[in-house]
Motif scaffolding. Structure first.
Motif, short mmCIF file in Angstrom:
data_model
loop_
_atom_site.label_atom_id
_atom_site.label_comp_id
_atom_site.label_asym_id
_atom_site.label_seq_id
_atom_site.Cartn_x
_atom_site.Cartn_y
_atom_site.Cartn_z
N SER A 40 0.82 -1.21 0.00
CA SER A 40 0.00 0.00 0.00
C SER A 40 0.86 1.27 0.00
CB SER A 40 -0.91 0.02 1.22
OG SER A 40 -0.14 0.30 2.38
N ARG A 41 2.13 1.12 0.33
CA ARG A 41 3.01 2.29 0.44
C ARG A 41 3.59 2.69 -0.91
NH1 ARG A 41 1.42 2.51 5.61
NH2 ARG A 41 2.27 0.90 6.96
N SER A 42 3.91 3.97 -1.06
CA SER A 42 4.56 4.39 -2.30
C SER A 42 6.00 3.92 -2.27
CB SER A 42 4.51 5.91 -2.43
OG SER A 42 5.33 6.51 -1.46
N GLY A 43 6.45 3.36 -3.36
CA GLY A 43 7.82 2.87 -3.45
C GLY A 43 8.05 1.56 -2.73
N GLY A 44 7.01 0.96 -2.16
CA GLY A 44 7.19 -0.26 -1.39
C GLY A 44 6.72 -1.48 -2.14
N TYR A 45 7.64 -2.33 -2.54
CA TYR A 45 7.29 -3.61 -3.14
C TYR A 45 8.55 -4.45 -3.18
CZ TYR A 45 4.17 -6.76 -5.60
OH TYR A 45 3.37 -7.81 -5.90
N HIS A 46 8.40 -5.77 -3.24
CA HIS A 46 9.56 -6.65 -3.22
C HIS A 46 10.28 -6.64 -4.57
CE1 HIS A 46 7.31 -9.48 -5.64
NE2 HIS A 46 6.30 -9.33 -4.80
N LYS A 47 11.51 -7.14 -4.57
CA LYS A 47 12.27 -7.19 -5.81
C LYS A 47 11.86 -8.41 -6.64
CE LYS A 47 16.17 -9.55 -3.64
NZ LYS A 47 17.25 -9.28 -2.74
N VAL A 48 12.21 -8.42 -7.89
CA VAL A 48 11.89 -9.52 -8.79
C VAL A 48 12.55 -10.79 -8.27
CG1 VAL A 48 12.16 -10.40 -11.15
CG2 VAL A 48 11.74 -7.97 -10.76
N GLY A 49 11.79 -11.87 -8.20
CA GLY A 49 12.33 -13.14 -7.72
C GLY A 49 12.22 -13.33 -6.22
N PHE A 50 11.71 -12.32 -5.51
CA PHE A 50 11.58 -12.44 -4.05
C PHE A 50 10.45 -13.39 -3.73
CE2 PHE A 50 10.02 -10.83 0.12
CZ PHE A 50 11.15 -11.07 0.86
N GLU A 51 10.68 -14.31 -2.80
CA GLU A 51 9.67 -15.33 -2.47
C GLU A 51 9.28 -15.26 -1.01
OE1 GLU A 51 10.68 -19.23 -3.90
OE2 GLU A 51 11.52 -18.43 -5.76
#
Length: 143
Positions: A40-51
């Motif tokens: 829900s945060r701006s700029g907040g998300y996991h990196k590609v391949g993160f499990e």
């Protein structure tokens, strides 16, 4: 049809969804992102391949194989190609001009694919053991 009458196809253009613009828009308050949390945060998300903290697939699998960056300097020529070339003396420059090897090639080797009937003198070119026997049997030589 006039230029001032041209319009895009039906459904081709649509207004961009404007979120977070009040309760009446249907996408106010949390703007379709749900409540709290990283997503829900701006700029907040996991990196590609993160499990989710589990060891990711690219780290679970073993590393395997190797491709040399020097391969682009190596080239192969077949006995069939030498036969079709039809020259008595062959060197690296001749093969490049004939288009049988790339311009970057430095190490050239003859491989035994096909037959050789003409005598060919090779200068500055290597050959496999079987190709060497075939070249010498046809009356040619390696220098």
């Amino acid at each position: 049809m006039e230029l001032n009458g041209i319009k895009p196809a039906e459904g081709a253009k649509h207004a961009k969804r404007r979120v977070g613009r009040g309760i009446g828009s249907g996408l106010g308050k949390t703007a379709g992102r749900g409540h709290k949390g990283q997503k829900s945060r701006s700029g907040g998300y996991h990196k590609v391949g993160f499990e989710g903290g589990q060891m990711p697939m690219q780290r679970r699998l073993p590393k395997r194989g190797f491709k040399s960056h020097l391969l682009k300097f190596n080239a192969e020529v077949t006995l069939t190609a030498l036969e079709q070339l039809g020259l008595a003396e062959v060197d690296v420059l001749v093969l490049k001009q004939a288009g049988l090897v790339g311009e970057l090639a430095k190490v050239i080797k003859v491989i035994k694919t096909g037959e050789l009937t003409k005598a060919v003198k090779l200068t500055g070119i290597g050959a496999t053991a079987a190709a060497k026997v075939a070249i010498e049997a046809a009356g040619g030589s390696l220098v």
